[in-house]
Motif scaffolding. Sequence first.
Motif, mmCIF file in Angstrom:
data_model
loop_
_atom_site.group_PDB
_atom_site.id
_atom_site.type_symbol
_atom_site.label_atom_id
_atom_site.label_comp_id
_atom_site.label_asym_id
_atom_site.label_seq_id
_atom_site.Cartn_x
_atom_site.Cartn_y
_atom_site.Cartn_z
ATOM 1 N N THR A 22 65.596 54.917 94.781
ATOM 2 C CA THR A 22 64.261 55.496 94.882
ATOM 3 C C THR A 22 64.317 56.981 94.546
ATOM 4 O O THR A 22 65.388 57.591 94.530
ATOM 5 C CB THR A 22 63.688 55.330 96.304
ATOM 6 N N ASP A 23 63.133 57.557 94.309
ATOM 7 C CA ASP A 23 63.052 58.994 94.057
ATOM 8 C C ASP A 23 63.602 59.787 95.242
ATOM 9 O O ASP A 23 64.260 60.810 95.067
ATOM 10 C CB ASP A 23 61.612 59.426 93.788
ATOM 11 N N GLN A 63 59.525 62.423 89.885
ATOM 12 C CA GLN A 63 58.290 61.654 89.769
ATOM 13 C C GLN A 63 57.666 61.823 88.383
ATOM 14 O O GLN A 63 57.105 60.878 87.839
ATOM 15 C CB GLN A 63 57.301 62.044 90.854
ATOM 16 N N LYS A 64 57.751 63.003 87.806
ATOM 17 C CA LYS A 64 57.192 63.249 86.481
ATOM 18 C C LYS A 64 57.938 62.483 85.398
ATOM 19 O O LYS A 64 57.363 62.173 84.349
ATOM 20 C CB LYS A 64 57.195 64.735 86.165
ATOM 21 N N LEU A 65 59.210 62.179 85.635
ATOM 22 C CA LEU A 65 59.985 61.426 84.648
ATOM 23 C C LEU A 65 59.464 60.004 84.475
ATOM 24 O O LEU A 65 59.662 59.403 83.428
ATOM 25 C CB LEU A 65 61.467 61.378 85.058
ATOM 26 N N LYS A 66 58.798 59.479 85.480
ATOM 27 C CA LYS A 66 58.246 58.115 85.416
ATOM 28 C C LYS A 66 57.058 58.027 84.460
ATOM 29 O O LYS A 66 56.766 56.969 83.934
ATOM 30 C CB LYS A 66 57.818 57.648 86.799
ATOM 31 N N ASP A 67 56.359 59.145 84.272
ATOM 32 C CA ASP A 67 55.135 59.141 83.459
ATOM 33 C C ASP A 67 55.417 58.989 81.987
ATOM 34 O O ASP A 67 56.326 59.220 81.383
ATOM 35 C CB ASP A 67 54.348 60.427 83.686
#
Length: 50
Positions: free
Chosen positions: A4-5, A46-50
Amino acid sequence: MVKTDKELTAEIVSAYVPSWNISDGTKPMDHNELMQLINDVHSALQKLKD
């Protein structure tokens, strides 16, 4: 197993902090700096998921 993150954040921060605290000329990381680092790393992951 995918991490997880939060788990990745903990791993990254726990690897970074010891190197910060032994670097020449730096003061130990205080609570506010640590909290900011945790927030910044988590946000970046979290931004890497976008």
